[in-house]
Motif scaffolding. Sequence first.
Motif, PDB file in Angstrom:
ATOM      1  N   GLN A  90       0.848  -1.191   0.000  1.00  0.00           N
ATOM      2  CA  GLN A  90       0.000   0.000   0.000  1.00  0.00           C
ATOM      3  C   GLN A  90       0.883   1.239   0.000  1.00  0.00           C
ATOM      4  OE1 GLN A  90      -2.708   0.242   3.274  1.00  0.00           O
ATOM      5  NE2 GLN A  90      -3.825   1.958   2.446  1.00  0.00           N
ATOM      6  N   SER A  91       0.699   2.080  -0.994  1.00  0.00           N
ATOM      7  CA  SER A  91       1.497   3.296  -1.127  1.00  0.00           C
ATOM      8  C   SER A  91       0.778   4.483  -0.504  1.00  0.00           C
ATOM      9  CB  SER A  91       1.790   3.576  -2.608  1.00  0.00           C
ATOM     10  OG  SER A  91       2.380   4.845  -2.766  1.00  0.00           O
ATOM     11  N   LYS A  92       1.435   5.139   0.451  1.00  0.00           N
ATOM     12  CA  LYS A  92       0.856   6.339   1.060  1.00  0.00           C
ATOM     13  C   LYS A  92       0.851   7.496   0.072  1.00  0.00           C
ATOM     14  CE  LYS A  92       2.311   5.029   5.731  1.00  0.00           C
ATOM     15  NZ  LYS A  92       3.150   5.401   6.901  1.00  0.00           N
ATOM     16  N   GLU A  93       1.804   7.470  -0.845  1.00  0.00           N
ATOM     17  CA  GLU A  93       1.866   8.549  -1.834  1.00  0.00           C
ATOM     18  C   GLU A  93       0.635   8.522  -2.749  1.00  0.00           C
ATOM     19  OE1 GLU A  93       4.048  10.783  -1.511  1.00  0.00           O
ATOM     20  OE2 GLU A  93       5.216   9.716  -0.012  1.00  0.00           O
ATOM     21  N   VAL A  94       0.156   7.319  -3.048  1.00  0.00           N
ATOM     22  CA  VAL A  94      -1.052   7.200  -3.875  1.00  0.00           C
ATOM     23  C   VAL A  94      -2.241   7.813  -3.152  1.00  0.00           C
ATOM     24  CG1 VAL A  94      -2.694   5.566  -4.864  1.00  0.00           C
ATOM     25  CG2 VAL A  94      -0.247   5.189  -5.164  1.00  0.00           C
ATOM     26  N   GLN A  95      -2.371   7.505  -1.855  1.00  0.00           N
ATOM     27  CA  GLN A  95      -3.474   8.070  -1.081  1.00  0.00           C
ATOM     28  C   GLN A  95      -3.389   9.590  -1.033  1.00  0.00           C
ATOM     29  OE1 GLN A  95      -2.741   5.537   2.464  1.00  0.00           O
ATOM     30  NE2 GLN A  95      -4.882   4.952   2.273  1.00  0.00           N
ATOM     31  N   THR A  96      -2.179  10.112  -0.795  1.00  0.00           N
ATOM     32  CA  THR A  96      -2.001  11.563  -0.731  1.00  0.00           C
ATOM     33  C   THR A  96      -2.362  12.229  -2.056  1.00  0.00           C
ATOM     34  OG1 THR A  96      -0.222  11.295   0.890  1.00  0.00           O
ATOM     35  CG2 THR A  96      -0.358  13.405  -0.256  1.00  0.00           C
ATOM     36  N   VAL A 156      -4.225  11.054  -4.561  1.00  0.00           N
ATOM     37  CA  VAL A 156      -5.641  10.908  -4.892  1.00  0.00           C
ATOM     38  C   VAL A 156      -6.492  11.859  -4.052  1.00  0.00           C
ATOM     39  CG1 VAL A 156      -7.608   9.328  -4.815  1.00  0.00           C
ATOM     40  CG2 VAL A 156      -5.428   8.539  -5.705  1.00  0.00           C
ATOM     41  N   LEU A 157      -6.176  11.959  -2.762  1.00  0.00           N
ATOM     42  CA  LEU A 157      -6.939  12.843  -1.882  1.00  0.00           C
ATOM     43  C   LEU A 157      -6.804  14.302  -2.309  1.00  0.00           C
ATOM     44  CD1 LEU A 157      -6.346  11.365   1.691  1.00  0.00           C
ATOM     45  CD2 LEU A 157      -8.542  11.692   0.563  1.00  0.00           C
ATOM     46  N   LEU A 158      -5.563  14.731  -2.537  1.00  0.00           N
ATOM     47  CA  LEU A 158      -5.351  16.134  -2.889  1.00  0.00           C
ATOM     48  C   LEU A 158      -5.973  16.463  -4.243  1.00  0.00           C
ATOM     49  CD1 LEU A 158      -4.120  18.801  -2.120  1.00  0.00           C
ATOM     50  CD2 LEU A 158      -1.954  18.065  -3.116  1.00  0.00           C
ATOM     51  N   THR A 159      -5.809  15.570  -5.209  1.00  0.00           N
ATOM     52  CA  THR A 159      -6.378  15.811  -6.535  1.00  0.00           C
ATOM     53  C   THR A 159      -7.901  15.853  -6.480  1.00  0.00           C
ATOM     54  OG1 THR A 159      -4.505  14.662  -7.538  1.00  0.00           O
ATOM     55  CG2 THR A 159      -6.441  14.986  -8.911  1.00  0.00           C
ATOM     56  N   SER A 160      -8.494  14.916  -5.756  1.00  0.00           N
ATOM     57  CA  SER A 160      -9.959  14.891  -5.641  1.00  0.00           C
ATOM     58  C   SER A 160     -10.473  16.128  -4.915  1.00  0.00           C
ATOM     59  CB  SER A 160     -10.400  13.633  -4.889  1.00  0.00           C
ATOM     60  OG  SER A 160      -9.952  12.473  -5.557  1.00  0.00           O
ATOM     61  N   ALA A 161      -9.756  16.535  -3.858  1.00  0.00           N
ATOM     62  CA  ALA A 161     -10.182  17.722  -3.108  1.00  0.00           C
ATOM     63  C   ALA A 161     -10.129  18.972  -3.991  1.00  0.00           C
ATOM     64  CB  ALA A 161      -9.288  17.896  -1.883  1.00  0.00           C
ATOM     65  N   LEU A 162      -9.078  19.090  -4.799  1.00  0.00           N
ATOM     66  CA  LEU A 162      -8.970  20.257  -5.672  1.00  0.00           C
ATOM     67  C   LEU A 162     -10.045  20.262  -6.755  1.00  0.00           C
ATOM     68  CD1 LEU A 162      -5.119  20.710  -6.123  1.00  0.00           C
ATOM     69  CD2 LEU A 162      -6.713  22.240  -4.996  1.00  0.00           C
ATOM     70  N   MET A 163     -10.317  19.082  -7.313  1.00  0.00           N
ATOM     71  CA  MET A 163     -11.347  19.001  -8.342  1.00  0.00           C
ATOM     72  C   MET A 163     -12.715  19.359  -7.767  1.00  0.00           C
ATOM     73  SD  MET A 163     -10.197  15.589 -10.443  1.00  0.00           S
ATOM     74  CE  MET A 163     -11.629  15.693 -11.510  1.00  0.00           C
ATOM     75  N   LEU A 164     -13.012  18.827  -6.567  1.00  0.00           N
ATOM     76  CA  LEU A 164     -14.293  19.152  -5.941  1.00  0.00           C
ATOM     77  C   LEU A 164     -14.354  20.640  -5.579  1.00  0.00           C
ATOM     78  CD1 LEU A 164     -17.001  18.276  -4.736  1.00  0.00           C
ATOM     79  CD2 LEU A 164     -15.809  17.769  -2.602  1.00  0.00           C
ATOM     80  N   VAL A 197     -14.542   9.256   1.792  1.00  0.00           N
ATOM     81  CA  VAL A 197     -14.862   8.274   0.750  1.00  0.00           C
ATOM     82  C   VAL A 197     -13.650   7.988  -0.129  1.00  0.00           C
ATOM     83  CG1 VAL A 197     -16.267   7.846  -1.300  1.00  0.00           C
ATOM     84  CG2 VAL A 197     -17.297   8.870   0.723  1.00  0.00           C
ATOM     85  N   VAL A 198     -12.979   9.048  -0.591  1.00  0.00           N
ATOM     86  CA  VAL A 198     -11.830   8.870  -1.474  1.00  0.00           C
ATOM     87  C   VAL A 198     -10.683   8.194  -0.736  1.00  0.00           C
ATOM     88  CG1 VAL A 198     -10.077  10.090  -2.824  1.00  0.00           C
ATOM     89  CG2 VAL A 198     -12.460  10.767  -2.987  1.00  0.00           C
ATOM     90  N   GLY A 199     -10.489   8.553   0.549  1.00  0.00           N
ATOM     91  CA  GLY A 199      -9.440   7.903   1.338  1.00  0.00           C
ATOM     92  C   GLY A 199      -9.647   6.394   1.425  1.00  0.00           C
ATOM     93  N   ALA A 200     -10.906   5.995   1.666  1.00  0.00           N
ATOM     94  CA  ALA A 200     -11.210   4.550   1.731  1.00  0.00           C
ATOM     95  C   ALA A 200     -11.045   3.890   0.365  1.00  0.00           C
ATOM     96  CB  ALA A 200     -12.630   4.347   2.252  1.00  0.00           C
ATOM     97  N   LEU A 201     -11.537   4.543  -0.681  1.00  0.00           N
ATOM     98  CA  LEU A 201     -11.454   3.958  -2.027  1.00  0.00           C
ATOM     99  C   LEU A 201     -10.008   3.837  -2.499  1.00  0.00           C
ATOM    100  CD1 LEU A 201     -14.440   5.672  -3.881  1.00  0.00           C
ATOM    101  CD2 LEU A 201     -14.276   3.308  -3.080  1.00  0.00           C
ATOM    102  N   SER A 202      -9.159   4.809  -2.137  1.00  0.00           N
ATOM    103  CA  SER A 202      -7.761   4.739  -2.569  1.00  0.00           C
ATOM    104  C   SER A 202      -7.049   3.543  -1.955  1.00  0.00           C
ATOM    105  CB  SER A 202      -7.021   6.030  -2.191  1.00  0.00           C
ATOM    106  OG  SER A 202      -6.986   6.208  -0.786  1.00  0.00           O
ATOM    107  N   ILE A 228      -5.297  -2.499  -2.375  1.00  0.00           N
ATOM    108  CA  ILE A 228      -5.140  -3.786  -1.680  1.00  0.00           C
ATOM    109  C   ILE A 228      -6.449  -4.545  -1.546  1.00  0.00           C
ATOM    110  CG2 ILE A 228      -3.162  -2.936  -0.379  1.00  0.00           C
ATOM    111  CD1 ILE A 228      -5.061  -2.567   2.021  1.00  0.00           C
ATOM    112  N   GLY A 229      -7.561  -4.009  -2.074  1.00  0.00           N
ATOM    113  CA  GLY A 229      -8.842  -4.663  -1.876  1.00  0.00           C
ATOM    114  C   GLY A 229      -9.350  -4.406  -0.464  1.00  0.00           C
ATOM    115  N   PHE A 230     -10.490  -5.011  -0.138  1.00  0.00           N
ATOM    116  CA  PHE A 230     -11.066  -4.816   1.197  1.00  0.00           C
ATOM    117  C   PHE A 230     -10.311  -5.679   2.203  1.00  0.00           C
ATOM    118  CE2 PHE A 230     -14.060  -5.715   4.629  1.00  0.00           C
ATOM    119  CZ  PHE A 230     -14.427  -4.421   4.972  1.00  0.00           C
ATOM    120  N   LEU A 231      -9.753  -5.048   3.217  1.00  0.00           N
ATOM    121  CA  LEU A 231      -8.973  -5.769   4.217  1.00  0.00           C
ATOM    122  C   LEU A 231      -9.264  -5.174   5.584  1.00  0.00           C
ATOM    123  CD1 LEU A 231      -6.784  -7.791   5.074  1.00  0.00           C
ATOM    124  CD2 LEU A 231      -5.078  -6.019   4.575  1.00  0.00           C
ATOM    125  N   LEU A 232      -9.702  -6.029   6.503  1.00  0.00           N
ATOM    126  CA  LEU A 232      -9.972  -5.608   7.873  1.00  0.00           C
ATOM    127  C   LEU A 232      -9.238  -6.558   8.805  1.00  0.00           C
ATOM    128  CD1 LEU A 232     -11.515  -3.657   9.705  1.00  0.00           C
ATOM    129  CD2 LEU A 232     -13.394  -5.299   9.749  1.00  0.00           C
TER     130      LEU A 232
END
Length: 357
Positions: free
Chosen positions: A29-35, A37-45, A102-107, A112-116
């Motif tokens: 799991q890449s933290k950079e991907v989450q960062t 995706v979150l920043l890009t989605s926030a800016l678009m919204l 929502v985007v944080g969870a989806l990223s 890695i798929g759903f993992l709990l």
Amino acid sequence: MAEEQDQERSEQATQKRREDFRKKGQVAQSKEVQTAVLLTSALMLWYFYLPFFWPRMQRLVAHLWRRAGEIEVTGSSVYDLTLSILGQVALLLAPLLLMVLVVGALSSIMQIGFLLTTKPLEPDLNKLNPIQGAKKFFSKRSAVEVVKSLAKVCLVGFVAFKTVHASFADSVLLVDAPLSQTVALLGKVAGLVLFKSCGVLVVLALFDFLFVRWEMEQRMKMTKQEIKEEFKETEGDPHLKARIRSIQQEAARKRMMADVPKADVVVTNPTHLSVALKYDRATMDAPKVIAKGADHLAMKIREIAREHNVAMVENVPVARALYKLEIGDTIPEEMFGAVAEILAYVYNLKSKPFRRS
């Protein structure tokens, strides 16, 4: 040399090892991907939400300024005013906050798929070991993380500097300009910096995602000895399995030999085949094979048949055809005639009537 090669992690991870890593929460799991995706989605919204947000925020601020002289400053009034402002601002920011969740969870799910799992939260005394902690601090992984962080800061900083520097000439002209133009330019530059930074973060996230997956593959690799041990755990020791299979076969042979005295006839091939047939008109639709054997086992079946006065009939083609059946199988329809003749012959010898069903 052989032992050193065995200890080398040169083998690809098995499915079981991958599942074990996943259960422990050790996933690529890449933290950079989450960062990114979150920043890009926030800016678009924010880009589409700003025309709705800004007028309402202006009205809220204007309302506060108008009422500033009317508000009696007491503990309860300040408390009520603070709650009111926070509530209105929260409503305005709710879409952004919801989008972040929502985007944080989806990223994460996309990577890695759903993992709990609660495994990473379980207490581990090794984490309190200062020596192990120092090793992690000075490990290759830590060095890579430092390099990635520095590269991210440098690249984003460079992009921000170039963007601001390109707008420097325009900012000089704002010395005598109205405040609204200054705010508009600042907003434009800030937007450009953020969007370009997002582009840099997306590129870095792509490389980091590939690197993290490669690194996880390297961590999951196994030695040849680990492959052998896992095979023993999942499939069982081959020697033990062979021993169990041998015992099972021996038990099956004993049960089969115990059924030979119950046979009506043993059909033989004079060289190496013996097949025992049983037919009970009241309970069976057709004769069935209750024992069979080749070579030494065939001779043993014949020996038991002689001891218990079971009739034996030599018929090469029928014996060969019957030997292809499994123990407990009824004879196929195309063999009814040939087997009926053999049983009729045997029943005639014993003076027993036989009628085909």
